[in-house]
Motif scaffolding. Structure first.
Motif, PDB file in Angstrom:
ATOM      1  N   ILE A  23       0.885  -1.139   0.000  1.00 34.38           N
ATOM      2  CA  ILE A  23       0.000   0.000   0.000  1.00 34.38           C
ATOM      3  C   ILE A  23       0.933   1.200   0.000  1.00 34.38           C
ATOM      4  N   VAL A  24       0.588   2.243  -0.789  1.00 30.60           N
ATOM      5  CA  VAL A  24       1.465   3.407  -0.907  1.00 30.60           C
ATOM      6  C   VAL A  24       1.593   4.080   0.455  1.00 30.60           C
ATOM      7  N   GLY A  25       2.846   4.257   0.913  1.00 24.86           N
ATOM      8  CA  GLY A  25       3.093   4.925   2.184  1.00 24.86           C
ATOM      9  C   GLY A  25       2.759   4.092   3.395  1.00 24.86           C
ATOM     10  N   GLY A  26       2.600   2.776   3.211  1.00 25.53           N
ATOM     11  CA  GLY A  26       2.185   1.916   4.312  1.00 25.53           C
ATOM     12  C   GLY A  26       3.329   1.326   5.101  1.00 25.53           C
TER      13      GLY A  26
ATOM     14  N   CYS B 157      -3.383   1.020  -3.928  1.00 31.52           N
ATOM     15  CA  CYS B 157      -2.958   1.206  -5.305  1.00 31.52           C
ATOM     16  C   CYS B 157      -3.324  -0.037  -6.106  1.00 31.52           C
ATOM     17  N   VAL B 158      -2.861  -0.112  -7.341  1.00 32.16           N
ATOM     18  CA  VAL B 158      -3.116  -1.267  -8.203  1.00 32.16           C
ATOM     19  C   VAL B 158      -2.633  -2.542  -7.508  1.00 32.16           C
ATOM     20  N   GLY B 159      -3.481  -3.545  -7.454  1.00 30.99           N
ATOM     21  CA  GLY B 159      -3.150  -4.798  -6.782  1.00 30.99           C
ATOM     22  C   GLY B 159      -3.785  -4.945  -5.411  1.00 30.99           C
ATOM     23  N   ASP B 160      -4.304  -3.826  -4.872  1.00 27.14           N
ATOM     24  CA  ASP B 160      -4.954  -3.867  -3.558  1.00 27.14           C
ATOM     25  C   ASP B 160      -6.455  -4.121  -3.649  1.00 27.14           C
ATOM     26  N   SER B 161      -6.996  -4.093  -4.881  1.00 29.05           N
ATOM     27  CA  SER B 161      -8.437  -4.279  -5.065  1.00 29.05           C
ATOM     28  C   SER B 161      -8.945  -5.540  -4.390  1.00 29.05           C
ATOM     29  N   GLY B 162     -10.172  -5.465  -3.932  1.00 31.27           N
ATOM     30  CA  GLY B 162     -10.810  -6.618  -3.304  1.00 31.27           C
ATOM     31  C   GLY B 162     -10.478  -6.766  -1.839  1.00 31.27           C
ATOM     32  N   GLY B 163      -9.437  -6.070  -1.392  1.00 30.45           N
ATOM     33  CA  GLY B 163      -9.034  -6.145   0.008  1.00 30.45           C
ATOM     34  C   GLY B 163      -9.915  -5.272   0.894  1.00 30.45           C
ATOM     35  N   PRO B 164      -9.664  -5.303   2.200  1.00 29.34           N
ATOM     36  CA  PRO B 164     -10.582  -4.647   3.136  1.00 29.34           C
ATOM     37  C   PRO B 164     -10.192  -3.233   3.554  1.00 29.34           C
TER      38      PRO B 164
END
Length: 304
Positions: A34-37, A227-234
């Protein structure tokens, strides 16, 4: 016009039953892309899963496609655009999917749990142009054992009237760590504020409509969000009793974690009845199938 970004690469349980055990972690995990995570640690988000596709020609397991969350021993919640073919608009069949659970490293070739998929349910009104109704259910071939020994648990679902506006909640995933970068090898987490609906609506009014079935979070700081690739997550928030409840499914946004453009999530409280309807429908279908007597067969295999 800013470019919209999808956050991906290309049995029945009553709400009361779930609330008794869901949303609990194996220990007190404090914040250590996640960006900046920041990196997550084992057992911190035991409901987080990664969805992988199989190469249709070789059967090889491909890299992480999307995230998802375990909401029951047999069920994963994710985004519809993760499951639907972006070119032809059909749901990619269950045989092409594998779900990994109980891991934080994508390269872990022997995660605690690796499951096939038996059924996929996407919202029948999902719109790939507006990302409205961007929600899907994935049924595992076999139910999981949920306890602290397995390191896997379910996340709680909100009530239909639940609101977490103004709360600081967490997003998790293995997506890109910068807008033009690569995916994260380790599960990332970041805290983002849930913003009022009207504020989000105004920011996206000339770009893409924000519907009542969406919820927005973040955008108050640059380079902090999915960002891209994080879709579907919570998008998940902690209740007063300490349990974690998932209020959103990562769906879309402008670019990745850009300031003044909150990330947009499916608002689960608007779909919780849809979720329980399909879980109940599947459970009842299973009961009917189990009670239906099989036709007698002869010794040569033919029906009498």
């Amino acid at each position: 016009m800013p470019k919209l970004t999808k956050m991906s690469t290309c049995s029945y349980y009553s709400s009361g039953d779930q609330a008794a055990e869901c949303g609990r972690r194996s220990g007190d995990h404090r914040s250590q892309r996640i960006v900046g995570g920041e990196r997550a640690v084992h057992g911190e988000w035991p409901w987080q899963v990664s969805l992988h596709q199989r190469n249709p020609h070789t059967g090889q397991l491909l890299s992480q496609h999307c995230g998802g969350t375990l909401i029951g021993p047999s069920w994963v919640l994710t985004a519809a655009h993760c499951i639907v073919d972006p070119l032809f608009g059909f749901t990619i069949p269950p045989v092409f999917w594998i779900v990994k659970m109980g891991h934080i490293e994508l390269s872990d070739r022997q995660p605690p749990h690796l499951a096939g998929v038996s059924k996929i349910i996407t919202h029948k009104y999902f719109d790939a142009k507006t990302w409205n109704h961007d929600i899907a259910l994935v049924k595992l071939r076999e139910p999981l054992a949920l306890d602290q020994m397995t390191g896997v648990n379910t996340v709680c679902l909100p009530g239909a009237s639940a609101s977490f506006e103004g709360h600081l909640c967490h997003v998790t995933g293995w997506g890109k760590v910068t807008e033009n970068g690569s995916d994260s090898e380790l599960l990332q987490k970041i805290a983002v504020p849930v913003i009022p609906y009207n504020d989000c609506y105004k920011k996206y009014e000339s770009i893409n409509p924000i519907t009542p079935g969406m919820v927005c979070a973040g955008g108050d700081q640059p380079n902090k969000g999915p960002c891209v690739g994080d879709s579907g997550g919570p998008l998940q928030c902690r209740r007063e009793d300490g349990a974690w409840v998932q209020i959103g499914v990562t769906s879309w946004g402008v670019g990745c974690a850009r300031q003044n453009y909150p990330s947009v999530y499916v608002k689960i409280s608007d779909y919780v009845n849809w979720i329980y309807f399909h879980l109940a429908k599947d459970y009842l279908a299973g009961l009917r199938a189990a009670r239906t007597p099989r036709a007698p067969h002869r010794t040569d295999g033919r029906t009498l």
